[in-house]
Enzyme design. Structure first.
Site, PDB file in Angstrom:
ATOM      1  CB  THR A 125     -30.939  22.575 -15.927  1.00  0.00           C
ATOM      2  OG1 THR A 125     -31.300  22.889 -14.582  1.00  0.00           O
ATOM      3  CG2 THR A 125     -31.092  23.796 -16.808  1.00  0.00           C
ATOM      4  CB  CYS A 126     -32.602  18.520 -12.570  1.00  0.00           C
ATOM      5  SG  CYS A 126     -32.079  19.758 -11.371  1.00  0.00           S
TER       6      CYS A 126
END
Length: 152
Positions: A125-126
């Site tokens: 997700t980052c």
């Protein structure tokens, strides 16, 4: 009493977005909601256009299968998949071009094809990255994405 708590929320909101500035902006309620909450209706063609695919022998084919599958999903399911990949079920008000890191640098949505074909999809997700296994068919990918949708 709720009145006190709501007053605190409004005071904090107006600290970030002063009331006189909000009134003079000309924003209507829907535009303000989009700025605060983001965009809920995710256009899959736009998503595909803004996706960066990994380089590989079958990356383009599997990525196409992913977007074909996504087009068949509900708005809610698309939001769950987006949350699985980016950490948010909504796009920023500026759309795909507004996905940025804390320093303001763009982080495009990426699809990477790696791992064992028996693996389930995963995400970082980052980095707005979806990791898909090197499946053999659209049906195999759809079955794996159904698991993601169910548990994301």
């Amino acid at each position: 009493e709720v009145r006190v708590e709501l007053s605190c929320v409004l005071q904090g909101f107006w600290e970030v977005l002063p009331q006189d500035l909000l009134k003079s902006s000309g924003l209507d309620a829907e535009e303000l909601r989009m700025l605060v909450c983001g965009v809920t209706d995710i256009n899959v063609d736009d998503w595909e256009k803004h996706a960066a695919m990994s380089v590989g022998t079958r990356s383009g084919e599997i990525s196409c299968w992913f977007f074909d599958w996504l087009r068949q999903q509900s708005v809610e399911a698309r939001g769950r998949v987006l949350a699985f990949c980016t950490g948010s079920s909504r796009l920023p008000a500026g759309g795909w071009d507004s996905l940025k890191d804390p320093q303001g640098a763009p982080i495009p949505f990426r699809i990477t094809i790696v791992g064992e074909k028996t693996a389930l999809p995963s995400a970082h997700t980052c980095f707005n990255t979806l990791v898909l296994p090197p499946v053999e068919s659209p049906e195999e990918l759809a079955a794996k994405m159904a698991v993601v949708d169910k548990f994301a």
